[in-house]
Design a protein around this motif. Structure first.
Motif, PDB file in Angstrom:
ATOM      1  N   THR A 248     -13.235  -5.500  -5.381  1.00 14.08           N
ATOM      2  CA  THR A 248     -12.157  -4.568  -5.044  1.00 14.08           C
ATOM      3  C   THR A 248     -11.629  -4.884  -3.657  1.00 14.08           C
ATOM      4  N   ILE A 249     -10.325  -5.011  -3.556  1.00  8.75           N
ATOM      5  CA  ILE A 249      -9.709  -5.216  -2.245  1.00  8.75           C
ATOM      6  C   ILE A 249      -9.946  -3.967  -1.400  1.00  8.75           C
ATOM      7  N   GLY A 250     -10.483  -4.149  -0.216  1.00 10.28           N
ATOM      8  CA  GLY A 250     -10.818  -3.019   0.633  1.00 10.28           C
ATOM      9  C   GLY A 250      -9.586  -2.364   1.243  1.00 10.28           C
ATOM     10  N   THR A 251      -9.565  -1.051   1.233  1.00 12.48           N
ATOM     11  CA  THR A 251      -8.542  -0.272   1.936  1.00 12.48           C
ATOM     12  C   THR A 251      -9.259   0.732   2.831  1.00 12.48           C
ATOM     13  N   TYR A 252      -8.736   0.887   4.043  1.00  8.30           N
ATOM     14  CA  TYR A 252      -9.417   1.681   5.057  1.00  8.30           C
ATOM     15  C   TYR A 252      -8.423   2.623   5.735  1.00  8.30           C
ATOM     16  N   GLN A 253      -8.909   3.780   6.115  1.00  6.73           N
ATOM     17  CA  GLN A 253      -8.098   4.759   6.822  1.00  6.73           C
ATOM     18  C   GLN A 253      -8.732   5.066   8.175  1.00  6.73           C
ATOM     19  N   PHE A 254      -7.943   5.759   9.021  1.00  2.21           N
ATOM     20  CA  PHE A 254      -8.413   6.138  10.346  1.00  2.21           C
ATOM     21  C   PHE A 254      -8.066   7.598  10.606  1.00  2.21           C
ATOM     22  N   SER A 255      -8.963   8.265  11.316  1.00  5.57           N
ATOM     23  CA  SER A 255      -8.720   9.666  11.657  1.00  5.57           C
ATOM     24  C   SER A 255      -7.493   9.809  12.547  1.00  5.57           C
ATOM     25  N   ASN A 256      -7.296   8.846  13.435  1.00 11.24           N
ATOM     26  CA  ASN A 256      -6.138   8.859  14.331  1.00 11.24           C
ATOM     27  C   ASN A 256      -5.539   7.457  14.374  1.00 11.24           C
ATOM     28  N   PRO A 257      -4.676   7.109  13.416  1.00  4.86           N
ATOM     29  CA  PRO A 257      -4.099   5.758  13.413  1.00  4.86           C
ATOM     30  C   PRO A 257      -3.259   5.468  14.651  1.00  4.86           C
TER      31      PRO A 257
ATOM     32  N   ARG B 230     -13.641   5.192  13.918  1.00  7.95           N
ATOM     33  CA  ARG B 230     -14.121   4.105  13.069  1.00  7.95           C
ATOM     34  C   ARG B 230     -13.361   4.094  11.756  1.00  7.95           C
ATOM     35  N   ALA B 231     -13.274   2.905  11.164  1.00  8.78           N
ATOM     36  CA  ALA B 231     -12.573   2.756   9.893  1.00  8.78           C
ATOM     37  C   ALA B 231     -13.293   3.529   8.789  1.00  8.78           C
ATOM     38  N   ILE B 232     -12.507   4.233   7.977  1.00 13.58           N
ATOM     39  CA  ILE B 232     -13.041   4.998   6.848  1.00 13.58           C
ATOM     40  C   ILE B 232     -12.783   4.213   5.570  1.00 13.58           C
TER      41      ILE B 232
ATOM     42  N   ILE C 207       0.854  -1.188   0.000  1.00  6.25           N
ATOM     43  CA  ILE C 207       0.000   0.000   0.000  1.00  6.25           C
ATOM     44  C   ILE C 207       0.887   1.234   0.000  1.00  6.25           C
ATOM     45  N   GLU C 208       0.627   2.111  -0.933  1.00  9.65           N
ATOM     46  CA  GLU C 208       1.292   3.408  -0.959  1.00  9.65           C
ATOM     47  C   GLU C 208       0.241   4.455  -0.591  1.00  9.65           C
ATOM     48  N   GLY C 209       0.347   4.968   0.608  1.00  7.11           N
ATOM     49  CA  GLY C 209      -0.663   5.888   1.120  1.00  7.11           C
ATOM     50  C   GLY C 209      -0.961   5.591   2.571  1.00  7.11           C
ATOM     51  N   ASP C 210      -2.106   6.047   3.049  1.00  5.50           N
ATOM     52  CA  ASP C 210      -2.461   5.919   4.460  1.00  5.50           C
ATOM     53  C   ASP C 210      -3.406   4.759   4.746  1.00  5.50           C
ATOM     54  N   GLY C 211      -3.729   3.970   3.754  1.00  9.88           N
ATOM     55  CA  GLY C 211      -4.723   2.917   3.929  1.00  9.88           C
ATOM     56  C   GLY C 211      -4.207   1.678   4.632  1.00  9.88           C
ATOM     57  N   PHE C 212      -5.152   0.834   5.047  1.00  6.49           N
ATOM     58  CA  PHE C 212      -4.880  -0.462   5.659  1.00  6.49           C
ATOM     59  C   PHE C 212      -5.709  -1.519   4.937  1.00  6.49           C
ATOM     60  N   PHE C 213      -5.157  -2.722   4.810  1.00 10.24           N
ATOM     61  CA  PHE C 213      -5.965  -3.865   4.410  1.00 10.24           C
ATOM     62  C   PHE C 213      -6.809  -4.299   5.608  1.00 10.24           C
TER      63      PHE C 213
ATOM     64  N   THR D 143     -15.755   4.252  -0.552  1.00  8.75           N
ATOM     65  CA  THR D 143     -17.055   4.918  -0.459  1.00  8.75           C
ATOM     66  C   THR D 143     -16.964   6.338   0.085  1.00  8.75           C
ATOM     67  N   ASN D 144     -15.782   6.756   0.526  1.00 10.49           N
ATOM     68  CA  ASN D 144     -15.616   8.094   1.103  1.00 10.49           C
ATOM     69  C   ASN D 144     -14.764   8.933   0.169  1.00 10.49           C
ATOM     70  N   ALA D 145     -15.359  10.004  -0.350  1.00  9.70           N
ATOM     71  CA  ALA D 145     -14.649  10.860  -1.305  1.00  9.70           C
ATOM     72  C   ALA D 145     -13.805  11.924  -0.622  1.00  9.70           C
ATOM     73  N   ASN D 146     -13.829  11.976   0.704  1.00  7.87           N
ATOM     74  CA  ASN D 146     -13.101  13.019   1.427  1.00  7.87           C
ATOM     75  C   ASN D 146     -11.697  12.609   1.853  1.00  7.87           C
ATOM     76  N   VAL D 147     -11.266  11.424   1.453  1.00  3.38           N
ATOM     77  CA  VAL D 147      -9.927  10.956   1.807  1.00  3.38           C
ATOM     78  C   VAL D 147      -9.128  10.726   0.528  1.00  3.38           C
ATOM     79  N   THR D 148      -7.811  10.844   0.661  1.00  7.82           N
ATOM     80  CA  THR D 148      -6.927  10.555  -0.469  1.00  7.82           C
ATOM     81  C   THR D 148      -6.756   9.052  -0.576  1.00  7.82           C
ATOM     82  N   LYS D 149      -7.151   8.494  -1.693  1.00 11.25           N
ATOM     83  CA  LYS D 149      -7.133   7.039  -1.857  1.00 11.25           C
ATOM     84  C   LYS D 149      -5.698   6.521  -1.988  1.00 11.25           C
ATOM     85  N   SER D 150      -5.479   5.357  -1.421  1.00 13.21           N
ATOM     86  CA  SER D 150      -4.175   4.715  -1.476  1.00 13.21           C
ATOM     87  C   SER D 150      -4.030   3.924  -2.779  1.00 13.21           C
ATOM     88  N   ARG D 151      -2.781   3.658  -3.144  1.00 10.41           N
ATOM     89  CA  ARG D 151      -2.476   2.829  -4.307  1.00 10.41           C
ATOM     90  C   ARG D 151      -2.035   1.452  -3.834  1.00 10.41           C
TER      91      ARG D 151
END
Length: 272
Positions: free
Chosen positions: A181-190, A209-211, A96-102, A215-223
């Motif tokens: 699509t493989i899910g990727t999730y972010q957190f407000s405070n990891p 909660r996991a973002i 993952i390149e970005g802030d996401g998590f599997f 489905t959320n357009a307010n976060v920068t998507k990970s690669r």
């Protein structure tokens, strides 16, 4: 005199926790998706030897007299900086390149999150394939469900796009999305995530909660990069320097205990 013994003892305990944290970082320098930790400290209570008052002539004293009672470990924080990308020969290696998590489904039915993308296709009892991690925990898609395919697909022909879409070649050998699509999730405070081992994290009230990136357009998507794994973000040189500093701090606190003991021994010998 007893205060100095206990203060130095708290310093030794705190530095022991610091050394333990650094040692754990160094031990996981080659763990895929591992995020380093750093110990934070805070001062304990202060004891008033003399409060703010006035002199015998009535002049106010500007300061009081306080002595500290030591230190304690306040927290051990995780550092979620990007790790280096390591080339892998596996077709089911994903970085993952970005802030996401599997996301993976634990044996207890709860959802856990990880940066370790060392996955594999496991064959089920019905002959179908399920994408799992090394421990056999199913990887979740963008809808929070395990990624499962029919037995008609050949695992070696499956590819993953940078957006996480699972693709399979058509008659012209062009990759076509399977609608998964493989899910990727972010957190407000990891930093508030709770470690549960094996580079897995659990969401807490502190992390939020996991973002869902899908489905959320307010976060920068990970690669998602196929054929690579994210290495540990541990910086060995920095950890070795921190280890030396922690060792010296431990030695100084030990020396303070020895000095206090010598002074108490001298005081006891005065009445002989």
């Amino acid at each position: 005199m007893v205060r100095s013994l206990w203060s130095a003892a708290t310093g030794m305990n705190a530095q022991q926790a610091n050394v333990d944290t650094i040692a754990n970082n160094l031990a996981n320098v080659n763990s895929v998706g591992y995020k380093s930790q750093v110990a934070q400290f805070k001062s304990l209570l202060y004891q008033n030897l003399q409060t703010v008052t006035t002199t015998a002539n009535g002049n106010p004293k500007p300061t009081s007299s306080q002595v500290g009672l030591g230190v304690r470990t306040s927290s051990i924080n995780s550092i979620f900086s990007q790790g280096s990308l390591l080339d892998s020969e596996s077709d089911t290696a994903f970085a993952i390149e970005g802030d996401g998590f599997f996301a993976v489904r634990g044996e207890d039915g709860n959802t856990y999150y990880t940066r370790n993308g060392d996955f594999t296709w496991a064959i089920g009892t019905n002959g179908g394939m399920t994408l799992t991690n090394a421990d056999g925990l199913p990887v979740l898609n963008s809808n929070g469900r395990p990624i499962a395919l029919a037995r008609t697909y050949v695992a070696s022909k499956l590819t993953i796009s940078e957006s996480g879409e699972v693709c399979y070649p058509d008659e012209l050998n062009n990759p076509v999305s399977l609608g998964i699509t493989i899910g990727t999730y972010q957190f407000s405070n990891p930093g508030g995530l709770n470690r549960v081992g094996d580079t897995l994290f659990a969401a807490t009230d502190a992390s939020g909660r996991a973002i869902n990136e899908n489905t959320n357009a307010n976060v920068t998507k990970s690669r998602i990069i196929q054929g690579y794994l994210e290495g540990s973000n541990v910086q060995v040189a920095n950890e070795m320097v921190n280890l030396i500093v922690a060792q010296r701090a431990y030695e100084m606190n030990s020396k303070a205990i020895t000095t206090s003991d010598s002074m108490m021994e001298t005081a006891n010998n005065l009445k002989r």
